[in-house]
Enzyme design. Structure first.
Site, PDB file in Angstrom:
ATOM      1  N   LYS A 248      -4.011  10.670   5.323  1.00 43.98           N
ATOM      2  CA  LYS A 248      -3.769   9.811   6.541  1.00 43.98           C
ATOM      3  C   LYS A 248      -2.904  10.501   7.386  1.00 43.98           C
ATOM      4  O   LYS A 248      -1.661  10.772   7.287  1.00 43.98           O
ATOM      5  CB  LYS A 248      -3.039   8.496   6.216  1.00 43.98           C
ATOM      6  CG  LYS A 248      -4.042   7.647   5.368  1.00 43.98           C
ATOM      7  CD  LYS A 248      -3.782   7.683   4.102  1.00 43.98           C
ATOM      8  CE  LYS A 248      -4.257   6.653   3.270  1.00 43.98           C
ATOM      9  NZ  LYS A 248      -5.702   6.449   3.160  1.00 43.98           N
TER      10      LYS A 248
ATOM     11  N   HIS B 226       0.815  -1.159   0.125  1.00 46.38           N
ATOM     12  CA  HIS B 226      -0.068   0.013   0.075  1.00 46.38           C
ATOM     13  C   HIS B 226       0.909   1.160   0.045  1.00 46.38           C
ATOM     14  O   HIS B 226       0.331   2.161   0.180  1.00 46.38           O
ATOM     15  CB  HIS B 226      -0.828  -0.062   1.268  1.00 46.38           C
ATOM     16  CG  HIS B 226      -2.155   0.894   1.151  1.00 46.38           C
ATOM     17  ND1 HIS B 226      -2.134   1.924   2.063  1.00 46.38           N
ATOM     18  CD2 HIS B 226      -3.068   1.003   0.244  1.00 46.38           C
ATOM     19  CE1 HIS B 226      -3.393   2.491   1.891  1.00 46.38           C
ATOM     20  NE2 HIS B 226      -4.051   2.227   0.608  1.00 46.38           N
TER      21      HIS B 226
ATOM     22  N   LYS C  21       3.344   4.511  -1.083  1.00 43.41           N
ATOM     23  CA  LYS C  21       3.604   5.359  -2.370  1.00 43.41           C
ATOM     24  C   LYS C  21       4.667   5.927  -2.220  1.00 43.41           C
ATOM     25  O   LYS C  21       4.996   6.918  -1.030  1.00 43.41           O
ATOM     26  CB  LYS C  21       2.216   6.121  -2.073  1.00 43.41           C
ATOM     27  CG  LYS C  21       0.677   5.740  -2.498  1.00 43.41           C
ATOM     28  CD  LYS C  21       0.132   5.560  -1.137  1.00 43.41           C
ATOM     29  CE  LYS C  21      -1.295   5.035  -1.586  1.00 43.41           C
ATOM     30  NZ  LYS C  21      -1.837   4.363  -0.300  1.00 43.41           N
TER      31      LYS C  21
ATOM     32  N   ASP D 253      17.372  10.070  -6.902  1.00 38.23           N
ATOM     33  CA  ASP D 253      18.850  10.254  -6.337  1.00 38.23           C
ATOM     34  C   ASP D 253      19.254   9.823  -5.366  1.00 38.23           C
ATOM     35  O   ASP D 253      20.466  10.467  -4.765  1.00 38.23           O
ATOM     36  CB  ASP D 253      19.552  11.556  -7.059  1.00 38.23           C
ATOM     37  CG  ASP D 253      19.722  11.662  -8.627  1.00 38.23           C
ATOM     38  OD1 ASP D 253      19.348  10.540  -9.368  1.00 38.23           O
ATOM     39  OD2 ASP D 253      19.464  12.867  -9.195  1.00 38.23           O
TER      40      ASP D 253
ATOM     41  N   HIS E  24      -9.008  11.487   1.546  1.00 41.01           N
ATOM     42  CA  HIS E  24      -8.173  10.522   1.883  1.00 41.01           C
ATOM     43  C   HIS E  24      -7.154  10.624   2.460  1.00 41.01           C
ATOM     44  O   HIS E  24      -6.232   9.524   2.669  1.00 41.01           O
ATOM     45  CB  HIS E  24      -7.866   9.972   0.108  1.00 41.01           C
ATOM     46  CG  HIS E  24      -7.308   8.764  -0.149  1.00 41.01           C
ATOM     47  ND1 HIS E  24      -5.891   8.298  -0.542  1.00 41.01           N
ATOM     48  CD2 HIS E  24      -7.742   7.493   0.237  1.00 41.01           C
ATOM     49  CE1 HIS E  24      -5.819   7.062  -0.402  1.00 41.01           C
ATOM     50  NE2 HIS E  24      -7.134   6.243  -0.067  1.00 41.01           N
TER      51      HIS E  24
ATOM     52  N   ASP F  67      -0.489  18.230  19.808  1.00 38.45           N
ATOM     53  CA  ASP F  67       0.237  19.181  20.754  1.00 38.45           C
ATOM     54  C   ASP F  67       1.062  20.080  20.262  1.00 38.45           C
ATOM     55  O   ASP F  67       2.118  20.664  21.021  1.00 38.45           O
ATOM     56  CB  ASP F  67       1.029  18.420  21.736  1.00 38.45           C
ATOM     57  CG  ASP F  67      -0.030  17.407  22.491  1.00 38.45           C
ATOM     58  OD1 ASP F  67      -1.158  17.749  22.839  1.00 38.45           O
ATOM     59  OD2 ASP F  67       0.408  16.546  23.372  1.00 38.45           O
TER      60      ASP F  67
END
Length: 407
Positions: free
Chosen positions: A327, A148, A150, A155, A325, A332
């Site tokens: 995450k 999952h 991405k 370089d 979408h 704090d």
């Protein structure tokens, strides 16, 4: 853990070290992540928040165009379209200039990727592999254990990670859900090098070939902001659920506030109890979830937890503008994390995931401000209101919860 043991032969890890000022609370999290993922926190980094597809892909293509040695790219979803065609043209240009291009795509998430497109990649010299191709002989394992992540690394110096896949819906939206909203990161410095290690371990898994990481000879010349970042990766071959333990620790260590944006909050008992305990002890716990969902059953399952979360004082906001979408966790004004992992057992136990933990006030403040801005267009649920929802909705939630262990 076998994969990491084999891969570690080629990527010797440094001893855990903290050569910068940080709180004792954060030291515990840093040590936890290091013991799980072998990545120590690094301070020689520049971090840039990239919100939504247009901004993200503009930054990605600028960085890709400057590649001199190699491009590493892996995605759960790689769909053909405008973005895929732009990448094909750019890869051809860079390969002709002597740049090595390696690519991993998840065979289930990218099931629509055509043989003709893959043939074009091969013809121009892209070396690519599918992750765990689907086979009927190993139906459950090839269906369940997905990559999952991405990741793009250029370089070994500049990297991108977050929730955004290669899909035109991040530029144009789609007819059902509307605009897709997401958060991505551009990392420059040592954290990018760590993401290259994650890619290299996945490359070893799919190809049985090793990659020698690029030596960052130009690191002293990079324009870095000395932002403290730590990469945490996790997968089903680990000894411990590293992403779940990371989220669990951040939730438990929150003292003032905890803001979470995630479309798939299907908490197991440990995460659920941590969220409830935090809210009941006086921490301002807020969850932002997309009002629209890309799966009805998953949406019902997510909502099946609302009543018990609201009852403990957790505030829940439904984001109405398209599909959210992202995450993200921010807490704090000190710590935040952005990556690929959802708050569900699939991300914690079955998927290969990766997150960046950012120990930085300015980044946390920017994410907090963005969260509070989105609150103004979102609908806040109340416990009393939710108790009055139609009985048909309760039935749907119960039906969805039955499938929570496999979602």
């Amino acid at each position: 853990m076998q994969l990491k043991k084999e891969a570690s032969i080629y990527f010797p890890q440094p001893f855990f070290k903290i050569d910068f000022e940080t709180s004792e609370v954060h030291k515990k999290l840093m040590k936890l992540v290091y013991k799980n993922s072998f990545f120590h926190p690094t301070s020689n980094n520049n971090v840039q928040l990239l919100k939504d597809g247009k901004t993200t892909f503009e930054s990605i293509f600028i960085a890709l165009d400057k590649a001199k040695i190699q491009i590493h790219l892996q995605y759960y979803i790689f769909e053909e379209g405008e973005l895929a065609n732009r990448l094909l043209s750019l890869f051809k240009k860079k390969i002709n200039g002597g740049v090595k291009v390696r690519m991993i795509y998840d065979s289930i998430g990218s099931f629509s990727l055509s043989k003709s497109y893959l043939k074009k990649l091969k013809e121009i010299g892209v070396e690519y592999y599918p992750f765990l191709p689907f086979k009927f002989g190993r139906f459950l394992s090839s269906l369940n254990y997905r990559n999952h992540r991405k990741i793009i690394v250029i370089d070994g110096e500049i990297a991108f990670t977050g929730g955004i896949n290669i899909s035109d819906k991040y530029l144009k939206g789609d007819t059902v859900l509307g605009n897709w909203h997401d958060m991505h990161l551009r990392l420059e410095g040592d954290a990018a090098h760590q993401l290259d290690h994650v890619f290299a371990m996945d490359w070893y898994l799919v190809s049985q070939k090793t990659i020698r990481p690029v030596v960052l000879s130009k690191i002293a010349n990079l324009t870095v902001a000395n932002t403290l970042v730590q990469i945490v990766s996790g997968g089903p071959d680990d000894d411990f659920p590293s992403l779940e333990q990371t989220y669990f620790t951040i939730i438990n260590q929150a003292k003032d506030y905890l803001y979470i944006t995630n479309p798939y909050i299907i908490p197991g008992q440990a995460i659920k109890q941590a969220l409830q305990t935090s809210a009941l002890s006086g921490v301002d716990v807020r969850l932002m979830i997309s009002e629209k969902t890309d799966s009805k059953i998953v949406g019902w399952c997510v909502r099946s937890y609302f009543e018990s979360l609201l009852n403990s004082g957790i505030k829940i906001y439904l984001f109405p503008d398209g599909f959210l979408h992202s995450k993200i966790i921010v807490s704090d004004d000190e710590i935040s994390t952005i990556g690929t992992a959802n708050l569900d057992d699939r991300s914690f136990e079955q998927n290969y995931e990766v997150n960046a933990i950012i120990y930085d006030k300015s980044t946390a403040m920017a994410l907090k401000e963005d969260f509070l801005k989105d609150i103004h267009i979102s609908r806040m649920l109340s416990y009393e209101e939710y108790l009055q929802r139609p009985y048909t909705e309760k039935l749907k939630e119960g039906f969805g919860k039955i499938f929570s262990p496999i979602l």
